[in-house]
Design an enzyme around this catalytic site. Sequence first.
Site, PDB file in Angstrom:
ATOM      1  CG  ASN A  87      -5.301   0.681   6.189  1.00  0.00           C
ATOM      2  OD1 ASN A  87      -5.547  -0.112   7.094  1.00  0.00           O
ATOM      3  ND2 ASN A  87      -5.022   0.273   4.953  1.00  0.00           N
ATOM      4  CB  ILE A  94      -7.862   7.965   6.669  1.00  0.00           C
ATOM      5  CG1 ILE A  94      -7.446   8.674   7.967  1.00  0.00           C
ATOM      6  CG2 ILE A  94      -8.432   6.590   6.985  1.00  0.00           C
ATOM      7  CD1 ILE A  94      -8.616   9.014   8.868  1.00  0.00           C
ATOM      8  CB  CYS A  95      -5.907   4.482   2.452  1.00  0.00           C
ATOM      9  SG  CYS A  95      -6.358   3.457   1.031  1.00  0.00           S
ATOM     10  CB  VAL A  96     -10.964   3.534   5.083  1.00  0.00           C
ATOM     11  CG1 VAL A  96     -11.592   4.907   5.126  1.00  0.00           C
ATOM     12  CG2 VAL A  96     -11.972   2.477   5.481  1.00  0.00           C
TER      13      VAL A  96
END
Length: 230
Positions: A87, A94-96
């Site tokens: 992620n 950041i991919c969240v």
Amino acid sequence: MNSNVENLPPHILRLVYKEISALAADPPEGIKIYPSDEDITELHTAIEGPEGTPFAGGVFRMRLVLGKDFPAVPPKGYFLTKIFHPNVGHKGEICVNVLKRDWKAELGLRHVLLTIKCLLIHPNPESALNEEAGRLLFEDYAEYESRARLLTEIHAMGGSSAEPQDPNDGPQPKKHAGDPMKRAGPSAAAVPAALGNGASGASTTTSSNSSSTNVAGKKKADKKRALRRL
């Protein structure tokens, strides 16, 4: 990235300042906060790699950037320390979900930091930015773990991920601090000169006293000779 301090309304800036001050005073476990006095819209942090993960023992620098529409729009998160994680993109983005569709203004920055730390424990390969890390996590966990641990050892251990130091931070060395003669006080040349002047002064005084004694003795002898002639 440019500061958004001027783009945020005063009441939002006050709320951000209050929350960052609270975070700095009582940070989440395993997370250090480095607030900036100049720009509160960019928060630097350091996250300790959780035990039981390939990131254990590492310290990962990260930053949160608050945009001009915060808190309606979530902050953007970036890892500054290189990390092999599904992620986290190659540029550190950041991919969240909490930074996307699940964001709510009332969640706050503490929740964001805790969510990112949890992401180190439970990666989400279904929304991978690093496709290779996501694929390995699904197909070959041992290889994923090996790659993640290797990058942790290279980039997140041994002080490489410590807080960046500004040359102007901390006590500054005094001018000539590296010169032991100047640090100690008078220069090497000045000391013998001072001693020489002192010795010369003492010699002059002794010579003067001796001369005065001789003159007095001569006068006394002359006086005795004069008395004998009488």
